[in-house]
Design a protein around this motif. Structure first.
Motif, PDB file in Angstrom:
ATOM      1  N   VAL A 137       0.867  -1.176   0.000  1.00 37.74           N
ATOM      2  CA  VAL A 137       0.000   0.000   0.000  1.00 37.74           C
ATOM      3  C   VAL A 137       0.893   1.212   0.000  1.00 37.74           C
ATOM      4  CG1 VAL A 137      -1.931   1.151   1.119  1.00 37.74           C
ATOM      5  CG2 VAL A 137      -1.302  -1.147   1.824  1.00 37.74           C
ATOM      6  N   GLU A 193      -1.233   8.168  -1.502  1.00 38.93           N
ATOM      7  CA  GLU A 193      -1.299   9.159  -2.562  1.00 38.93           C
ATOM      8  C   GLU A 193      -0.477  10.386  -2.165  1.00 38.93           C
ATOM      9  OE1 GLU A 193      -5.285   9.678  -5.057  1.00 38.93           O
ATOM     10  OE2 GLU A 193      -5.251  10.870  -3.229  1.00 38.93           O
ATOM     11  N   PHE A 231     -10.821   0.005   3.052  1.00 36.46           N
ATOM     12  CA  PHE A 231      -9.956   0.212   1.889  1.00 36.46           C
ATOM     13  C   PHE A 231      -8.932  -0.923   1.796  1.00 36.46           C
ATOM     14  CE2 PHE A 231      -5.857   1.451   0.313  1.00 36.46           C
ATOM     15  CZ  PHE A 231      -6.165   1.880  -0.968  1.00 36.46           C
ATOM     16  N   THR A 261      -9.741  -4.815  -1.570  1.00 35.16           N
ATOM     17  CA  THR A 261      -9.132  -5.297  -2.810  1.00 35.16           C
ATOM     18  C   THR A 261      -8.484  -6.638  -2.523  1.00 35.16           C
ATOM     19  OG1 THR A 261      -7.412  -3.734  -2.239  1.00 35.16           O
ATOM     20  CG2 THR A 261      -8.563  -3.341  -4.289  1.00 35.16           C
ATOM     21  N   ARG A 307      -6.052  -9.366  -1.772  1.00 38.72           N
ATOM     22  CA  ARG A 307      -4.911  -8.955  -0.946  1.00 38.72           C
ATOM     23  C   ARG A 307      -3.587  -8.874  -1.674  1.00 38.72           C
ATOM     24  NH1 ARG A 307      -2.978 -14.009   0.029  1.00 38.72           N
ATOM     25  NH2 ARG A 307      -4.600 -15.545   0.353  1.00 38.72           N
ATOM     26  N   LYS A 333      -2.897  -7.588  -4.505  1.00 39.50           N
ATOM     27  CA  LYS A 333      -2.718  -6.394  -5.344  1.00 39.50           C
ATOM     28  C   LYS A 333      -2.008  -5.258  -4.618  1.00 39.50           C
ATOM     29  CE  LYS A 333      -6.549  -6.463  -8.572  1.00 39.50           C
ATOM     30  NZ  LYS A 333      -7.965  -6.126  -8.460  1.00 39.50           N
ATOM     31  N   ASP A 334      -1.172  -4.529  -5.348  1.00 38.68           N
ATOM     32  CA  ASP A 334      -0.609  -3.291  -4.802  1.00 38.68           C
ATOM     33  C   ASP A 334      -1.672  -2.200  -4.919  1.00 38.68           C
ATOM     34  OD1 ASP A 334       1.794  -4.549  -4.393  1.00 38.68           O
ATOM     35  OD2 ASP A 334       2.663  -3.897  -6.283  1.00 38.68           O
ATOM     36  N   THR A 335      -1.781  -1.355  -3.898  1.00 39.47           N
ATOM     37  CA  THR A 335      -2.817  -0.322  -3.959  1.00 39.47           C
ATOM     38  C   THR A 335      -2.274   1.021  -3.501  1.00 39.47           C
ATOM     39  OG1 THR A 335      -3.488  -1.085  -1.770  1.00 39.47           O
ATOM     40  CG2 THR A 335      -4.881  -1.737  -3.597  1.00 39.47           C
ATOM     41  N   PHE A 389      -3.431   4.303  -1.429  1.00 36.93           N
ATOM     42  CA  PHE A 389      -4.481   4.777  -0.532  1.00 36.93           C
ATOM     43  C   PHE A 389      -4.834   6.230  -0.829  1.00 36.93           C
ATOM     44  CE2 PHE A 389      -5.893   6.953   3.293  1.00 36.93           C
ATOM     45  CZ  PHE A 389      -7.011   6.195   3.588  1.00 36.93           C
ATOM     46  N   LYS A 406     -11.144   8.635  -1.850  1.00 36.62           N
ATOM     47  CA  LYS A 406     -11.807   7.413  -2.313  1.00 36.62           C
ATOM     48  C   LYS A 406     -12.344   6.619  -1.129  1.00 36.62           C
ATOM     49  CE  LYS A 406      -9.412   6.706  -6.645  1.00 36.62           C
ATOM     50  NZ  LYS A 406      -7.992   6.437  -6.860  1.00 36.62           N
ATOM     51  N   SER A 449     -11.510  -9.841   1.359  1.00 37.21           N
ATOM     52  CA  SER A 449     -12.136  -9.032   0.305  1.00 37.21           C
ATOM     53  C   SER A 449     -13.393  -9.707  -0.241  1.00 37.21           C
ATOM     54  CB  SER A 449     -11.145  -8.766  -0.831  1.00 37.21           C
ATOM     55  OG  SER A 449     -10.822  -9.959  -1.501  1.00 37.21           O
TER      56      SER A 449
END
Ligand code: ARG
Length: 558
Positions: A362, A365, A420, A424, A426, A428-430, A432, A436, A504
């Motif tokens: 994670v 932003e 959050f 998704t 688990r 996956k790279d996300t 934050f 959103k 998820s």
């Protein structure tokens, strides 16, 4: 409520038994396509028939059941239709009978160890720890709900040369009052300063090493300082654990295994698994396509892997687990493959019960590159607080008269961050983003919480909530029955989330449930309709219990 079981029994496919069909039954994609469908391609191949012929033959063998009304062959599928009123009555009564807090399943007499969060002492508890903490925390609750005995383990990173450096820095520049007041942040400054000064003064590294040697040798002064660091760290992280609602049954970390490492090395040696490599002792894994697993460095020091081997053996002996899960970032994929392989080579029959549950990264932003050494980190505590702060702002602008604003802001702000992280898949790279996560109309915790609060407010104005006077024919249109069908799936969704160690799946389910309920609510007046009141109550309770398995609270008013 498991209609798949009934469906599997109401048709014949070749000579297959019902249990074989069960796993193949899927949900119908639209109301027209039936509530369930059985694809026959696999069996057609096996039986040497065309899928369409097999579907027709299966449909011809159909015998109706209390809950299954009819079926229709369509291409290579048989579609099944439920008896809506009967199923609605069955589902809603079953859900309502569970009360507001669903009791966990009967104990299954199996023990699951979950190694999660596993933070490092004196290091910031940052956004990178969010996933392990909430995935592990949620799996903990899900497993307990399914009747397992669960042991949550925080395998603290509390051993290594860096602690010598930190003690060294503390001796030079440490300030007790500041550490007391600012906790980990103060320790982090010492760590950053040590690395900055060590750039110009090479002797510092040696001094740090000497301090670590003193810790290893059990020097009272060094140990006292080190325990202080541990205490301060745990005090800080406990605040976050409380906020997130996660708990641990053991804080046995890396240092706990100090006196259990020799036994591991001896046993490796006795089994002929240790080889020497440049003065170090390793287990050669080339046969399995992996680099060697380092057991002991040339200076005699043990390694992360040695401690994990000792920990696994200890956990098996202490808890006799049926599964031991490690909720750790995918960067450690190789580490766990090596450790599990070595356990297997050591002849432990339970090696295969150890499982790595990896997850992606994670990032935040607009936060730039993060580096602990440079002190450039984002504390999870700050992320949670910012989210709560923003939620306060939203409440002030949308609903300033809301009672109990502060606790709602906490539940929503914290819930948004947790959801959050859990929504998704688990691996996956996300990235934050507050906007959103806090979008009340998005696929977010606030959206689900809002739907829950809506149910509460509807129910506040209605009498009933039980089946007295309910006419379940009133829930037979597509919108009403769509909600019923999702309610029926709660338990199997929780089981699926556990099966894949994937909260998820439950997160997605709750979003779907809220979406169908909100659609239903737009053109169905609830008040005065006992069956709709009952439906609303069931939606409320499923949301609340589902969120709770995701560590998220559901306020009654928003
Ligand atoms: N402390 C480690 C880290 O932050 C994670 C430990 C995971 N658990 C384990 N048994 N290795 O990378």
């Amino acid at each position: 409520m498991d209609y798949k079981k009934l469906i599997a029994r109401c048709v014949r496919v070749g000579g297959l038994d019902a249990d074989a069909l069960y796993d193949d039954i899927v949900y119908g994609q639209s109301a027209d396509a039936g509530d369930y469908a059985l694809p026959l391609f696999k069996y057609a191949k096996r039986l040497g028939k065309s899928p369409a012929d097999l579907a027709k033959a299966a449909a011809d063998s159909f015998v109706a059941d209390e809950f299954i009304e009819r079926c229709a062959p369509v291409g290579g599928y048989v579609n099944f239709y439920l008896k809506r009123a009967a199923a609605a009555s069955d589902v809603l009564k079953t859900v309502a009978a569970r009360g507001q807090n669903f009791a966990p399943a009967k104990r299954v007499n199996k023990t699951i160890c979950i190694d999660y969060s596993s933070i490092n002492i004196a290091k910031p508890f940052h956004i990178g720890h969010l996933l392990t903490t909430v995935i592990g925390g949620s799996l903990y609750r899900i497993a307990a709900f399914l009747g397992y005995d669960v042991i949550g383990i925080n395998h603290l990173g509390d051993w290594g040369t860096q602690f010598g450096k930190l003690v060294c820095a503390y001796k030079k520049w440490g300030n007790d009052a500041d550490i007391e007041r600012r906790g980990i942040r103060s320790l982090l400054e010492l760590y950053v300063r040590f690395h900055a000064e060590a750039e110009n003064d090479k002797s510092l590294e040696d001094e740090g090493r000497r301090w670590f040697k003193r810790i290893e040798d059990g020097d009272a002064d060094a140990l006292k300082i080190f325990s202080k660091f541990k205490e301060v760290t745990l005090r800080d992280v406990d605040k976050v654990y409380n906020t997130l609602g996660v708990r641990f049954d053991s804080y046995n970390g890396e240092s706990f295994y100090n006196d259990k490492l020799d036994a591991v090395t001896r046993s490796l040696k006795a089994k002929g698994l240790l080889t020497e490599s440049d003065g170090a002792e390793v287990v050669d894994l080339s046969e399995f396509g992996m680099p060697p697993c380092l057991i002991r460095k040339s200076d005699g020091a043990s390694l992360y892997a040695t401690r994990d081997l000792a920990a696994a053996v200890y956990r098996k002996k202490t808890y006799n687990f049926d599964k031991c899960l490690y909720v750790v970032a995918y960067q450690q994929n190789l580490h766990f493959k090596q450790v599990f392989k070595v356990l297997e080579l050591m002849g432990y029959p339970w090696a295969g019960d150890c499982e790595h549950v990896p997850f992606g990264m994670v990032s935040l932003e607009n936060s730039g590159a993060l580096s602990t050494r440079k002190g450039n980190v984002v504390f999870l505590e700050d992320v949670l607080e910012t989210s709560v702060q923003k939620t306060r702002g939203i409440i002030e602008s949308k609903n300033p008269a809301l009672p109990d604003k502060e606790s709602v802001a906490k539940a929503v702000g914290v819930g948004a961050v947790i959801f959050f992280a859990l929504s998704t898949s688990r691996i996956k790279d996300t990235v934050f983003s507050y906007d959103k996560a806090l979008n009340f109309d998005g696929e977010t915790a606030p959206y689900i919480q809002y739907t829950h609060a809506r149910c509460c407010s509807i129910l506040e104005k209605c009498v009933g909530g039980n089946d007295a006077g309910a006419d379940f024919n009133g829930l037979c249109d597509d919108a009403g029955f769509g909600v019923v069908k999702l309610l029926a799936r709660f338990d199997e969704t929780v089981a699926a989330a556990w099966e894949k160690y994937e909260p998820s799946i439950l997160a997605r389910y709750l979003i779907d449930l809220c979406q169908v309920f909100n659609k239903f609510y737009i053109d169905h007046k609830v008040a005065g309709n006992p069956e709709r009141v009952l439906l609303t109550r069931c939606v409320r309770d499923v949301i609340k219990n589902g969120l709770s398995l995701l560590l998220i609270e559901a306020p009654n008013k928003m």
